[in-house]
Design a protein around this motif. Structure first.
Motif, PDB file in Angstrom:
ATOM      1  N   PHE A   4       0.815  -1.207   0.000  1.00 33.47           N
ATOM      2  CA  PHE A   4       0.000   0.000   0.000  1.00 33.47           C
ATOM      3  C   PHE A   4       0.856   1.268   0.000  1.00 33.47           C
ATOM      4  O   PHE A   4       0.465   2.278  -0.583  1.00 33.47           O
ATOM      5  CB  PHE A   4      -0.936  -0.011   1.205  1.00 33.47           C
ATOM      6  CG  PHE A   4      -1.812   1.195   1.289  1.00 33.47           C
ATOM      7  CD1 PHE A   4      -2.876   1.360   0.418  1.00 33.47           C
ATOM      8  CD2 PHE A   4      -1.571   2.187   2.235  1.00 33.47           C
ATOM      9  CE1 PHE A   4      -3.681   2.470   0.481  1.00 33.47           C
ATOM     10  CE2 PHE A   4      -2.367   3.303   2.307  1.00 33.47           C
ATOM     11  CZ  PHE A   4      -3.433   3.443   1.425  1.00 33.47           C
ATOM     12  N   THR A   5       2.017   1.230   0.623  1.00 39.29           N
ATOM     13  CA  THR A   5       2.854   2.430   0.694  1.00 39.29           C
ATOM     14  C   THR A   5       3.346   2.866  -0.685  1.00 39.29           C
ATOM     15  O   THR A   5       3.500   4.064  -0.935  1.00 39.29           O
ATOM     16  CB  THR A   5       4.056   2.209   1.628  1.00 39.29           C
ATOM     17  OG1 THR A   5       4.755   1.036   1.221  1.00 39.29           O
ATOM     18  CG2 THR A   5       3.605   2.053   3.066  1.00 39.29           C
ATOM     19  N   LEU A   8       0.453   4.581  -2.245  1.00 33.49           N
ATOM     20  CA  LEU A   8       0.283   5.884  -1.623  1.00 33.49           C
ATOM     21  C   LEU A   8       1.293   6.895  -2.175  1.00 33.49           C
ATOM     22  O   LEU A   8       0.937   8.040  -2.462  1.00 33.49           O
ATOM     23  CB  LEU A   8       0.419   5.767  -0.107  1.00 33.49           C
ATOM     24  CG  LEU A   8       0.105   7.002   0.700  1.00 33.49           C
ATOM     25  CD1 LEU A   8      -1.341   7.438   0.486  1.00 33.49           C
ATOM     26  CD2 LEU A   8       0.369   6.747   2.160  1.00 33.49           C
ATOM     27  N   ILE A  11       0.202   7.834  -5.677  1.00 31.51           N
ATOM     28  CA  ILE A  11      -0.978   8.702  -5.644  1.00 31.51           C
ATOM     29  C   ILE A  11      -0.570  10.130  -5.308  1.00 31.51           C
ATOM     30  O   ILE A  11      -1.056  11.087  -5.918  1.00 31.51           O
ATOM     31  CB  ILE A  11      -2.016   8.147  -4.642  1.00 31.51           C
ATOM     32  CG1 ILE A  11      -2.672   6.887  -5.213  1.00 31.51           C
ATOM     33  CG2 ILE A  11      -3.078   9.187  -4.303  1.00 31.51           C
ATOM     34  CD1 ILE A  11      -3.535   6.139  -4.219  1.00 31.51           C
ATOM     35  N   VAL A  12       0.343  10.296  -4.368  1.00 26.84           N
ATOM     36  CA  VAL A  12       0.800  11.646  -4.002  1.00 26.84           C
ATOM     37  C   VAL A  12       1.525  12.304  -5.171  1.00 26.84           C
ATOM     38  O   VAL A  12       1.326  13.490  -5.460  1.00 26.84           O
ATOM     39  CB  VAL A  12       1.700  11.583  -2.745  1.00 26.84           C
ATOM     40  CG1 VAL A  12       2.410  12.894  -2.506  1.00 26.84           C
ATOM     41  CG2 VAL A  12       0.886  11.181  -1.537  1.00 26.84           C
ATOM     42  N   ILE A  67      -6.082   4.641  -7.149  1.00 28.11           N
ATOM     43  CA  ILE A  67      -6.921   4.539  -5.960  1.00 28.11           C
ATOM     44  C   ILE A  67      -7.650   3.202  -5.943  1.00 28.11           C
ATOM     45  O   ILE A  67      -7.724   2.534  -4.904  1.00 28.11           O
ATOM     46  CB  ILE A  67      -7.905   5.723  -5.893  1.00 28.11           C
ATOM     47  CG1 ILE A  67      -7.140   7.013  -5.606  1.00 28.11           C
ATOM     48  CG2 ILE A  67      -8.988   5.482  -4.854  1.00 28.11           C
ATOM     49  CD1 ILE A  67      -7.972   8.259  -5.736  1.00 28.11           C
ATOM     50  N   SER A  70      -5.104   0.454  -5.166  1.00 29.75           N
ATOM     51  CA  SER A  70      -4.685   0.465  -3.760  1.00 29.75           C
ATOM     52  C   SER A  70      -5.769  -0.119  -2.872  1.00 29.75           C
ATOM     53  O   SER A  70      -5.472  -0.770  -1.869  1.00 29.75           O
ATOM     54  CB  SER A  70      -4.335   1.882  -3.314  1.00 29.75           C
ATOM     55  OG  SER A  70      -5.493   2.687  -3.260  1.00 29.75           O
ATOM     56  N   THR A  71      -7.020   0.088  -3.234  1.00 28.92           N
ATOM     57  CA  THR A  71      -8.119  -0.501  -2.473  1.00 28.92           C
ATOM     58  C   THR A  71      -8.092  -2.019  -2.605  1.00 28.92           C
ATOM     59  O   THR A  71      -8.307  -2.736  -1.628  1.00 28.92           O
ATOM     60  CB  THR A  71      -9.463   0.046  -2.967  1.00 28.92           C
ATOM     61  OG1 THR A  71      -9.445   1.461  -2.877  1.00 28.92           O
ATOM     62  CG2 THR A  71     -10.609  -0.500  -2.147  1.00 28.92           C
ATOM     63  N   THR A  74      -5.323  -3.585  -0.400  1.00 27.31           N
ATOM     64  CA  THR A  74      -5.516  -3.600   1.049  1.00 27.31           C
ATOM     65  C   THR A  74      -6.566  -4.596   1.494  1.00 27.31           C
ATOM     66  O   THR A  74      -6.623  -4.938   2.661  1.00 27.31           O
ATOM     67  CB  THR A  74      -5.912  -2.208   1.569  1.00 27.31           C
ATOM     68  OG1 THR A  74      -7.099  -1.792   0.910  1.00 27.31           O
ATOM     69  CG2 THR A  74      -4.806  -1.214   1.364  1.00 27.31           C
TER      70      THR A  74
END
Length: 113
Positions: A4-5, A8, A11-12, A67, A70-71, A74
């Motif tokens: 996930f990192t 993340l 995404i940033v 997004i 990433s969902t 997780t």
């Protein structure tokens, strides 16, 4: 799957690029591109506008895709989230409403009859 990192961080980065591309675009009343681009409209301005518009759409699509991925990364094997599974498996505590009567309570008119 990818942790996930990493999603993340991607995404940033995409959000930062999307902010930059949107800020550089030239709205009807001007914008940052008019402040940095000089005074007149040159021949390459239309191609720049097309590039900025296409890059906005591509970055927006990449953001939505990241997004969603990433969902998926997780969630566990049965398709549910770990947080939701933990909340469902633990029953909620039931509050107790039966408190002992206080010894100094005065009898009411109904109890005297």
């Amino acid at each position: 799957m990818i942790p996930f990192t990493i999603f993340l961080a991607l995404i940033v980065i995409v959000c930062f690029l999307l902010i930059l591309v949107i800020m550089v675009q030239n709205p009807k009343s001007g914008g940052l591109s008019s402040a940095f681009g000089g005074g007149g409209q040159m021949g390459g301005v239309q191609k720049t506008t097309d590039f900025l518009e296409k890059s906005t759409w591509y970055l927006g699509g990449a953001l939505i895709l990241l997004i969603l991925l990433s969902t998926l990364s997780t969630s566990n094997g049965n398709g549910g989230s770990k947080i939701v599974d933990d909340a469902v498996s633990k029953p909620a505590p039931v509050p107790t409403t039966s408190a002992p009567a206080s010894p100094t309570a005065k009898p009411t008119a109904d109890s005297a009859k």
